[in-house]
Scaffold this active site. Structure first.
Site, short mmCIF file in Angstrom:
data_model
loop_
_atom_site.label_atom_id
_atom_site.label_comp_id
_atom_site.label_asym_id
_atom_site.label_seq_id
_atom_site.Cartn_x
_atom_site.Cartn_y
_atom_site.Cartn_z
N ASP A 13 0.84 -1.09 -0.14
CA ASP A 13 -0.04 0.15 0.23
C ASP A 13 0.87 1.16 0.00
OD1 ASP A 13 -2.18 -1.94 0.30
OD2 ASP A 13 -1.56 -1.60 1.97
N LYS A 64 -10.81 -6.99 -6.35
CA LYS A 64 -12.08 -6.73 -5.88
C LYS A 64 -13.44 -6.37 -7.08
CE LYS A 64 -11.67 -5.50 -0.92
NZ LYS A 64 -10.16 -5.24 -0.89
N THR A 117 -15.57 -5.76 5.82
CA THR A 117 -15.53 -5.18 6.84
C THR A 117 -15.60 -3.92 7.11
OG1 THR A 117 -12.97 -5.51 6.62
CG2 THR A 117 -13.45 -7.22 7.37
N GLN A 187 -7.61 -0.50 12.07
CA GLN A 187 -8.65 -1.95 11.92
C GLN A 187 -9.03 -2.17 12.85
OE1 GLN A 187 -8.59 -3.83 9.61
NE2 GLN A 187 -6.97 -3.99 7.83
N GLY A 207 -0.17 -5.62 5.89
CA GLY A 207 0.53 -4.04 5.73
C GLY A 207 1.76 -2.74 6.23
O1 C5P Z 1 -2.02 -1.84 6.97
P1 C5P Z 1 -2.88 -2.89 7.27
O2 C5P Z 1 -2.27 -4.27 7.71
O3 C5P Z 1 -4.10 -3.19 8.24
O4 C5P Z 1 -3.05 -3.64 5.47
C1 C5P Z 1 -4.44 -4.61 5.64
C2 C5P Z 1 -4.64 -4.95 4.00
O5 C5P Z 1 -5.45 -5.97 4.12
C3 C5P Z 1 -5.09 -3.53 3.58
O6 C5P Z 1 -4.33 -3.62 1.61
C4 C5P Z 1 -6.43 -3.52 3.61
O7 C5P Z 1 -6.80 -2.23 1.82
C5 C5P Z 1 -6.50 -5.06 2.79
N1 C5P Z 1 -7.90 -5.52 3.49
C6 C5P Z 1 -8.05 -5.15 4.45
N2 C5P Z 1 -9.84 -5.84 5.15
C7 C5P Z 1 -10.36 -6.32 4.69
C8 C5P Z 1 -9.17 -6.00 3.26
C9 C5P Z 1 -8.57 -6.29 2.39
O8 C5P Z 1 -7.44 -4.70 5.60
N3 C5P Z 1 -11.56 -6.74 4.63
#
Ligand code: C5P
Length: 233
Positions: A13, A64, A117, A187, A207
Site C-alpha cells: 500500500d 475486487k 469489513t 483496523q 501492511g
Molecule cells: O496496513 P494493514 O495491515 O491494515 O493492511 C491490510 C491490507 O489488507 C490493506 O491492503 C487493506 O486494504 C486490506 N484489507 C483489509 N480488510 C479487508 C480486506 C482487505 O484490511 N477486509
C-alpha cells in the site's frame, strides 16, 4: 503444506512504483508474496506486478472485481495472462461463476470477498439487504464453495466459522493482522499472526506493521517466524 514464508503476504500500500521497488528491495528474500491494490494498480502497478513475478515473487491482485459476467470473464482472462497467483472478486454468484470459468489452468486462484469489513448490519440494511453481516457472510461463503471459488478473504475472527462452512479445500486469507504490541491503526478486529494461523488462516495479509516498521525486513522476519511456530503447534 505451505512454507511459513509463503503464508505472509505483504500489502504494498504505497503511492508509486518507486516506493514499491524500494520496499521490495529492503524486504529481499524475507518476503515472497505481495498484494497490490487500487492505490498502486492505478499508478503503474500492473507492469510492476509482472516485474515481481519475473523476479520469482507471487502476486495477489486485490481488484475486487464485480460487473456483468462477460466483462468479469474477459478481465479475469487478462489477469490470468499476467501470471498472478490470487485475484479478488466480490462474492456475487454471477461474478464468482464468471471468474472461476475464466481463470484457466495457469495457476490463477480466485478469492471472494464476502462482505466488506467496513460494513455493519446497519450499512447492509441501508444498501437494501435484509440480512445481518453474519448471515450474508455465511450465505456467500457457501455459494463461493459451491461455485468452486478457490478461497475467501476474511477477518481472522471469522476464519474458524468459515472453515466449518467451506471445508479444508478453500484458502482463507486474512488481513487485520497485528503482532502483539503493534499499533492497530484503523483496523477494528485484529489478531496476532499466531492466533490467526491457529484459527485456520492459510495466508496473512500484513501492511502497515511491516511498511511502517523502523526495520521492515526484521518485522517481516519476526512474523514469518511466528507463523512457523504456530503452524507446528
Ligand atoms: O496496513 P494493514 O495491515 O491494515 O493492511 C491490510 C491490507 O489488507 C490493506 O491492503 C487493506 O486494504 C486490506 N484489507 C483489509 N480488510 C479487508 C480486506 C482487505 O484490511 N477486509
Amino acid at each position: 503444506m505451505l512454507e511459513a514464508r509463503d503464508r505472509l503476504i505483504v500489502a504494498l500500500d504505497v503511492p508509486s512504483v518507486a516506493a514499491a521497488e524500494k520496499m521490495v528491495d529492503r524486504l529481499g528474500d524475507t518476503v515472497a508474496f505481495y498484494k497490490i491494490g487500487y492505490q498502486l494498480v492505478f499508478a503503474g502497478g500492473l507492469p510492476f506486478a509482472e516485474t515481481l513475478i519475473r523476479a520469482g515473487k507471487s502476486v495477489f491482485l486485490d481488484l475486487k472485481l464485480h460487473d456483468i459476467g462477460n466483462t468479469v470473464a474477459k478481465g479475469v482472462e487478462s489477469v490470468a495472462r499476467l501470471g498472478v497467483t490470487f485475484l479478488t472478486v466480490h462474492a456475487y454468484p454471477q461474478t464468482m461463476k464468471a471468474a472461476v470459468e475464466a481463470r484457466g489452468d495457469g495457476g490463477l486462484r480466485i478469492l471472494a470477498v464476502t462482505v466488506l469489513t467496513s460494513y455493519d448490519d446497519a450499512n447492509l440494511a441501508a444498501a437494501g439487504y435484509d440480512f445481518t453481516v453474519a448471515e450474508l457472510v455465511a450465505e456467500r461463503a457457501a455459494q463461493a464453495h459451491d461455485i468452486g471459488i478457490d478461497g475467501l478473504v476474511c477477518s481472522a475472527a471469522e476464519a474458524a466459522r468459515l472453515r466449518s462452512i467451506v471445508g479444508s479445500s478453500m484458502a482463507l486469507v486474512t488481513p487485520g493482522i497485528r503482532p502483539a504490541g503493534a499499533d492497530t491503526g484503523d483496523q477494528k478486529r485484529v489478531m496476532t499472526p499466531a492466533r490467526a494461523i491457529a484459527a485456520g488462516a492459510d495466508h496473512l495479509v500484513v501492511g502497515r506493521p511491516i511498511l511502517e516498521a523502523p526495520d521492515p525486513k526484521a518485522a517481516a522476519a519476526a512474523i514469518v517466524a511466528e507463523i512457523a511456530v504456530a503452524a507446528e503447534s
